[in-house]
Design a protein around this motif. Structure first.
Motif, PDB file in Angstrom:
ATOM      1  N   MET A  90     -17.671  83.621  27.698  1.00 16.02           N
ATOM      2  CA  MET A  90     -17.232  85.010  27.693  1.00 16.02           C
ATOM      3  C   MET A  90     -17.535  85.705  26.372  1.00 16.02           C
ATOM      4  SD  MET A  90     -13.644  84.971  29.793  1.00 16.02           S
ATOM      5  CE  MET A  90     -13.657  86.740  30.018  1.00 16.02           C
ATOM      6  N   ALA A  91     -17.779  84.911  25.324  1.00 15.11           N
ATOM      7  CA  ALA A  91     -18.122  85.513  24.040  1.00 15.11           C
ATOM      8  C   ALA A  91     -19.608  85.816  23.947  1.00 15.11           C
ATOM      9  CB  ALA A  91     -17.700  84.590  22.902  1.00 15.11           C
ATOM     10  N   GLY A  92     -20.355  85.562  25.025  1.00 24.84           N
ATOM     11  CA  GLY A  92     -21.779  85.845  25.035  1.00 24.84           C
ATOM     12  C   GLY A  92     -22.632  84.764  24.420  1.00 24.84           C
ATOM     13  N   ALA A  93     -22.064  83.559  24.273  1.00 30.11           N
ATOM     14  CA  ALA A  93     -22.769  82.488  23.571  1.00 30.11           C
ATOM     15  C   ALA A  93     -23.524  81.548  24.491  1.00 30.11           C
ATOM     16  CB  ALA A  93     -21.768  81.680  22.747  1.00 30.11           C
ATOM     17  N   GLY A  94     -23.424  81.732  25.797  1.00 30.46           N
ATOM     18  CA  GLY A  94     -23.990  80.772  26.736  1.00 30.46           C
ATOM     19  C   GLY A  94     -25.383  80.270  26.403  1.00 30.46           C
ATOM     20  N   PRO A  95     -26.361  81.156  26.213  1.00 26.69           N
ATOM     21  CA  PRO A  95     -27.729  80.695  25.941  1.00 26.69           C
ATOM     22  C   PRO A  95     -27.883  79.968  24.609  1.00 26.69           C
ATOM     23  CG  PRO A  95     -27.701  82.979  26.714  1.00 26.69           C
ATOM     24  CD  PRO A  95     -26.285  82.613  26.397  1.00 26.69           C
ATOM     25  N   LYS A  96     -26.897  80.101  23.727  1.00 16.98           N
ATOM     26  CA  LYS A  96     -27.002  79.490  22.403  1.00 16.98           C
ATOM     27  C   LYS A  96     -26.370  78.101  22.328  1.00 16.98           C
ATOM     28  CE  LYS A  96     -26.985  83.994  20.087  1.00 16.98           C
ATOM     29  NZ  LYS A  96     -26.435  84.797  18.970  1.00 16.98           N
ATOM     30  N   VAL A  97     -25.667  77.695  23.377  1.00 19.97           N
ATOM     31  CA  VAL A  97     -24.987  76.397  23.364  1.00 19.97           C
ATOM     32  C   VAL A  97     -26.007  75.291  23.623  1.00 19.97           C
ATOM     33  CG1 VAL A  97     -23.180  74.981  24.395  1.00 19.97           C
ATOM     34  CG2 VAL A  97     -22.847  77.454  24.167  1.00 19.97           C
ATOM     35  N   GLY A 155     -17.453  85.780  18.845  1.00 19.61           N
ATOM     36  CA  GLY A 155     -18.426  86.863  18.932  1.00 19.61           C
ATOM     37  C   GLY A 155     -18.947  87.256  17.563  1.00 19.61           C
ATOM     38  N   THR A 156     -18.055  87.280  16.581  1.00 23.95           N
ATOM     39  CA  THR A 156     -18.464  87.598  15.212  1.00 23.95           C
ATOM     40  C   THR A 156     -19.385  86.521  14.654  1.00 23.95           C
ATOM     41  OG1 THR A 156     -16.407  88.807  14.809  1.00 23.95           O
ATOM     42  CG2 THR A 156     -17.623  88.042  12.878  1.00 23.95           C
ATOM     43  N   LEU A 157     -19.025  85.267  14.871  1.00 21.94           N
ATOM     44  CA  LEU A 157     -19.821  84.158  14.342  1.00 21.94           C
ATOM     45  C   LEU A 157     -21.197  84.073  14.995  1.00 21.94           C
ATOM     46  CD1 LEU A 157     -17.043  81.410  14.207  1.00 21.94           C
ATOM     47  CD2 LEU A 157     -18.126  82.521  12.243  1.00 21.94           C
ATOM     48  N   LEU A 158     -21.284  84.495  16.251  1.00 21.89           N
ATOM     49  CA  LEU A 158     -22.518  84.325  17.018  1.00 21.89           C
ATOM     50  C   LEU A 158     -23.342  85.600  17.133  1.00 21.89           C
ATOM     51  CD1 LEU A 158     -20.887  82.165  19.795  1.00 21.89           C
ATOM     52  CD2 LEU A 158     -22.552  81.352  18.126  1.00 21.89           C
ATOM     53  N   GLY A 159     -22.834  86.689  16.572  1.00 20.04           N
ATOM     54  CA  GLY A 159     -23.569  87.939  16.653  1.00 20.04           C
ATOM     55  C   GLY A 159     -23.518  88.589  18.019  1.00 20.04           C
ATOM     56  N   THR A 160     -22.455  88.319  18.773  1.00 23.38           N
ATOM     57  CA  THR A 160     -22.300  88.909  20.113  1.00 23.38           C
ATOM     58  C   THR A 160     -21.001  89.712  20.170  1.00 23.38           C
ATOM     59  OG1 THR A 160     -21.239  86.872  20.911  1.00 23.38           O
ATOM     60  CG2 THR A 160     -23.621  87.067  21.225  1.00 23.38           C
ATOM     61  N   GLU A 161     -20.750  90.474  19.118  1.00 25.80           N
ATOM     62  CA  GLU A 161     -19.469  91.171  18.990  1.00 25.80           C
ATOM     63  C   GLU A 161     -19.161  92.087  20.165  1.00 25.80           C
ATOM     64  OE1 GLU A 161     -21.771  91.022  16.656  1.00 25.80           O
ATOM     65  OE2 GLU A 161     -20.934  90.697  14.652  1.00 25.80           O
ATOM     66  N   LEU A 162     -20.159  92.806  20.671  1.00 28.06           N
ATOM     67  CA  LEU A 162     -19.910  93.769  21.741  1.00 28.06           C
ATOM     68  C   LEU A 162     -19.427  93.075  23.005  1.00 28.06           C
ATOM     69  CD1 LEU A 162     -19.979  96.688  22.681  1.00 28.06           C
ATOM     70  CD2 LEU A 162     -22.385  96.370  23.316  1.00 28.06           C
ATOM     71  N   GLN A 163     -20.152  92.059  23.449  1.00 24.39           N
ATOM     72  CA  GLN A 163     -19.762  91.351  24.668  1.00 24.39           C
ATOM     73  C   GLN A 163     -18.432  90.637  24.475  1.00 24.39           C
ATOM     74  OE1 GLN A 163     -22.843  88.940  26.371  1.00 24.39           O
ATOM     75  NE2 GLN A 163     -21.475  87.898  27.804  1.00 24.39           N
ATOM     76  N   ALA A 164     -18.259  90.015  23.314  1.00 22.41           N
ATOM     77  CA  ALA A 164     -17.011  89.304  23.049  1.00 22.41           C
ATOM     78  C   ALA A 164     -15.834  90.270  22.991  1.00 22.41           C
ATOM     79  CB  ALA A 164     -17.123  88.529  21.741  1.00 22.41           C
ATOM     80  N   GLY A 165     -16.049  91.435  22.394  1.00 24.71           N
ATOM     81  CA  GLY A 165     -14.979  92.419  22.316  1.00 24.71           C
ATOM     82  C   GLY A 165     -14.528  92.877  23.690  1.00 24.71           C
TER      83      GLY A 165
END
Length: 229
Positions: A1-8, A87-97
């Motif tokens: 949900m934080a938008g990190a899926g492709p980065k895992v 989201g902050t750590l992964l650069g996906t702040e908008l989706q995580a927010g």
């Protein structure tokens, strides 16, 4: 949900949601982490749950200058905060927010609907041998309270105290809840009118955004209990 899926790039055993997680390389479980397997994946960030079985491995990874984010929610708000922080750590702040805001809105909706309903005494069974429950400090206890329930062992010390069956019978819960990882059939041998219910562990014992799905199920269970004797 934080938008990190492709980065895992890796996960531990039993990481099965979303479905794509099942295809990730495994680097251990909740009792043991394979350091070589982790290092082979060359991660930039480790997301860890504090656990006695893995703390040494996680500390070692931090010593190797790999960033470690430790998450141990004790409140539902902590889960929303974790989404935002990731989201902050992964650069996906908008989706995580957006995901964090949706989580908070859903939690508020459940709280408004159920938290002031007549209290229902609840025993949550984490494990059966030995018999383990949750104290008031555990996030599951906060879910019980969200639904207008009363955790009969909220006052015990520790986060997941061990108890005995006599203590449960003395506490006289109206509802006993456990996950699908255990059986509640033993309670049928006792002369009690307690209702027995199970909720999938993935929805109540994993402290992720899906815990609100488990909360919604628990709220419905307690609402039904209010109307039955």
């Amino acid at each position: 949900m934080a938008g990190a899926g492709p980065k895992v790039v890796g996960a531990v055993a039993f990481s099965d949601f979303p479905p794509e997680a099942r295809a990730l390389p495994r680097v251990g479980n909740d009792a043991l982490i394979d350091l070589e397997a982790v290092l082979a994946l060359r991660p930039d960030l480790i997301v860890a749950w504090p656990n006695p079985g893995t703390v040494r491995a996680v500390n070692r990874l931090a010593e190797l200058q790999i960033s470690v984010f430790r998450s141990e929610p004790r409140e539902l708000e902590d889960i929303a905060g974790t989404i935002s922080r990731l989201g902050t750590l992964l650069g996906t702040e908008l989706q995580a927010g957006r995901a964090a805001a949706a989580f908070r809105a859903r939690a508020a909706e459940l709280e408004k609907r159920y938290s002031r309903r007549p209290a229902v005494r609840v025993f949550y069974e984490v494990w059966d041998r030995p018999l383990i429950t949750v104290s008031g400090d555990h996030v599951i206890s906060k879910v019980i309270r969200l639904c207008g329930g009363e955790n009969v062992f909220a006052g015990l010390p520790g986060i997941a105290p061990q108890i005995d069956r006599e203590a449960v019978l003395r506490a006289n819960p109206k509802v006993i809840v456990g996950s699908d990882a255990i059986s509640l059939d033993d309670w049928k041998a006792y002369p009690v009118t307690t209702q027995l219910h199970r909720i999938p562990a993935a929805l109540i014992e994993r402290h992720t955004p899906r815990i609100l799905e488990g909360a919604a199920r628990l709220c419905r269970i307690l609402e039904e209990a209010r109307t039955t004797r």
